[in-house]
Motif scaffolding. Structure first.
Motif, mmCIF file in Angstrom:
data_model
loop_
_atom_site.group_PDB
_atom_site.id
_atom_site.type_symbol
_atom_site.label_atom_id
_atom_site.label_comp_id
_atom_site.label_asym_id
_atom_site.label_seq_id
_atom_site.Cartn_x
_atom_site.Cartn_y
_atom_site.Cartn_z
ATOM 1 N N LEU A 5 0.857 -1.195 0.000
ATOM 2 C CA LEU A 5 0.000 0.000 0.000
ATOM 3 C C LEU A 5 0.886 1.236 0.000
ATOM 4 N N GLU A 8 -0.043 8.868 -1.884
ATOM 5 C CA GLU A 8 0.471 9.769 -2.915
ATOM 6 C C GLU A 8 0.020 11.189 -2.625
ATOM 7 N N ARG A 60 -4.143 10.639 -2.226
ATOM 8 C CA ARG A 60 -4.900 9.403 -2.106
ATOM 9 C C ARG A 60 -4.028 8.283 -1.542
ATOM 10 N N THR A 62 -3.536 4.120 -1.825
ATOM 11 C CA THR A 62 -3.855 2.970 -2.657
ATOM 12 C C THR A 62 -3.414 1.684 -1.957
ATOM 13 N N ARG A 64 -2.999 -2.552 -2.622
ATOM 14 C CA ARG A 64 -2.974 -3.621 -3.614
ATOM 15 C C ARG A 64 -4.176 -4.547 -3.429
#
Length: 597
Positions: A5, A8, A60, A62, A64
């Motif tokens: 993870l 960003e 954000r 993210t 996997r």
């Protein structure tokens, strides 16, 4: 390594403060990351954003596909009407969870002393925290987020947790992120460290010790204006390299670089000067517990306690919750009288205690900090010899991390850590010559812990510390004792020896009954057994003789010319040699008695 993870360009702000500004980072398989930084700089907020329980104001996060995330935050969400068993394993059938080795290990490590069917509403805050941690660790997660997991855990539970996490999140086996002020824990489990400061997250390789080295190098290269913070970090690095042998092989940084950085850093405490000053302030008698015991009805809390506390002694006290640590401290302070034996106190002894409560500040809640310190003396002497300084209360507050603006802040508006630091200052400035610290590290970040340790380094007096923070205990004390089976036992091997003794203590009920002395010592038989028994008896007599020599020599210091630093130094060196010999003998005696059975 596979990516799990990441974040960003993360941005987070409050109406009056930007916490993070365009922060990008990631977690890969096998990462065990410790998150450090000053209180209020955003450590828990960062953890919350990455864990998905807090939305960033920009950027954000993210994750996997298929990656599962487990979170332990600082909120208590357990149902009061639930039981321990149901909270941990839910509706799983007993044969299912009992057959799971990991679940059994978690239950034994965290909940072994609690009844399985106990109602959560009847538990203490610390017990509820352990249940929440056990519930989380019983699950199957790819990434685990832990916010202050060692809060309310004792030394044994913290050691168990470190071992469990290292084994479970081994290289290439998921990710772990932990926010904690426990520096031993950070050094033990982390492969990387993130420092949160000034709206950014700065990564470092390795655990806490490696982070300290890299931070010192960073500050030096950047000619940091935070000179005081740099000096504290250099001092702490010196202790990590010189005073903690168990850690010297762990950090993955260059030994030559470390030695170069600390070449001009003196020892953290001038023990000879501090002890000489303590003798001058206290005389030869501090507090002696002579065959002291405490019982409540049929229950014996302490028994046969023989402890002669010396001037300038710095002692850490270990023991499980309920072992009698608070009772022992009460005997020292005089708030409790022994039910057997006696307690003898020197005439000049003045004891002060930093408790876990903040009662001392209640009368000042509406006063700003500057009003609280306005009635104190103008200056106070700290340090010894050429390094002695006359500091005002305001300067001492600055050493403990208070800014000029915070002097106008009402006490009720201070954070928990700030109140704790102000409380410590008031206790020290009351000029005690015996200081007792009862869990003093609560609510303090790593930088403030270093500042507290720095202040204690120049405090001349007798210091007694009770703490589950292993790093702090080893850092500020020179010897450790433990309460085991109602008795006080010296620990030449420190915390590691305590953990060994507790493991043996826990294993005792499961040992088969011995039919004779030979069967009680399966490793030693015949002539070897007799030789070990003889050596152990001789060591015990020698230890007693050495202790008498040490006590007589320390008592003689009070009559020594306090201006004769050379003579005092020689006497202290002689005493130190005897103490080292005694400690070696005690360690050998311990090994022999364990072998004999």
């Amino acid at each position: 390594m596979a990516h799990l993870l990441g974040g960003e360009a993360l941005h987070l702000e409050y109406p009056t403060k930007v916490v993070f500004d365009s922060v990008s980072l990631g977690v890969n398989e096998g990462d065990r990351i410790g998150i450090v930084g000053r209180n209020g700089d955003g450590k828990s907020s960062l953890l919350g954003m990455l864990a998905g329980i807090r939305e960033p104001d920009g950027g954000r996060v993210t994750v996997r596909g298929g990656v599962t995330v487990g979170v332990l935050d600082q909120q208590d969400t357990l149902d009061d009407d639930d039981t321990i068993g149901h909270a941990v394993v839910g509706d799983r059938a007993e044969h299912e969870w009992a057959g799971d080795a990991r679940t059994r290990d978690v239950i034994a490590g965290l909940l072994g002393d609690l009844p399985w069917e106990a109602r959560l509403g009847d538990l203490s805050g610390g017990q509820r925290r352990r249940v929440a941690l056990a519930k989380l660790l019983s699950g199957d997660w790819d990434v685990l987020f832990l916010d202050e997991p060692t809060n309310h855990l004792d030394v044994e539970a913290i050691t168990w947790l470190a071992g469990h996490l290292k084994k479970r999140w081994a290289p290439n086996a998921g990710g772990l992120l932990v926010v904690t002020h426990d520096r031993w824990f950070l050094d033990e489990i982390c492969t990387a460290t993130w420092e949160v400061h000034d709206r950014i997250v700065e990564p470092f390789e390795g655990g806490y010790a490696a982070y300290i080295l890299q931070r010192v190098e960073r500050d030096r290269q950047a000619a940091s204006i935070e000179q005081r913070r740099q000096n504290l970090a250099r001092k702490e690095l010196a202790w990590l390299r010189r005073g903690a042998p168990a850690r010297t092989s762990k950090p993955k940084f260059r030994i030559d670089a470390a030695n170069e950085l600390i070449a001009d850093v003196p020892e953290i405490r001038d023990k000879v000067a501090l002890q000489s000053l303590a003798v001058a302030r206290l005389g030869k008698d501090v507090v002696d517990l002579l065959d002291a015991g405490v019982s409540y009805g049929d229950k014996t809390v302490l028994k046969d306690i023989e402890w002669r506390i010396a001037p300038g002694e710095r002692t850490g006290i270990l023991g499980v919750n309920g072992a009698g640590k608070s009772t022992l401290l009460s005997l020292v302070t005089g708030t409790l009288e022994p039910t057997s034996g006696r307690v003898k106190r020197g005439k000049t002894v003045k004891v002060a205690t930093l408790t876990q409560r903040l009662d001392e500040l209640e009368q000042h809640l509406d006063d700003p900090v500057r009003v609280v310190i306005s009635n104190l003396r103008t200056t106070y002497a700290f340090g010894t010899g050429s390094k002695a300084q006359e500091l005002t209360p305001g300067q001492l507050l600055e050493r403990l991390g208070f800014s000029s603006a915070q002097l106008s802040t009402p006490v009720k508006d201070l954070s928990g850590g700030q109140k704790r630091r102000l409380q410590l200052l008031l206790v020290i400035l009351d000029q005690p010559n015996v200081l007792i610290l009862d869990e003093p590290t609560n609510d303090l970040d790593t930088d403030m812990l270093a500042a507290m340790e720095d202040l204690l380094d120049s405090w001349s007096g007798t210091l007694i510390v009770v703490s589950h923070d292993r790093y702090f205990l080893e850092r500020v004390t020179d010897q450790q004792f433990a309460i085991l089976d109602t008795k006080l036992r010296h620990l030449p091997g420190g915390v590691d020896e305590y953990l060994r003794l507790r493991a043996l203590q826990d294993a005792e009920p499961s040992r088969p009954a011995a039919s004779g002395s030979a069967s009680a010592a399966p490793g030693l038989q015949g002539a070897d057994l007799r030789a070990a028994q003889k050596e152990a008896s001789a060591a015990e007599r020698k230890i007693e003789k050495l202790q008498q020599q040490i006590d007589r020599a320390k008592a003689a210091l009070v009559d020594h010319d306090q201006a004769d630093y050379v003579g005092l130094g020689k006497e202290m060196e002689r005493i130190s040699q005897w103490e080292a010999e005694r400690d070696d003998l005690e360690l050998r005696w311990f090994e022999l008695t364990e072998a004999i059975g």
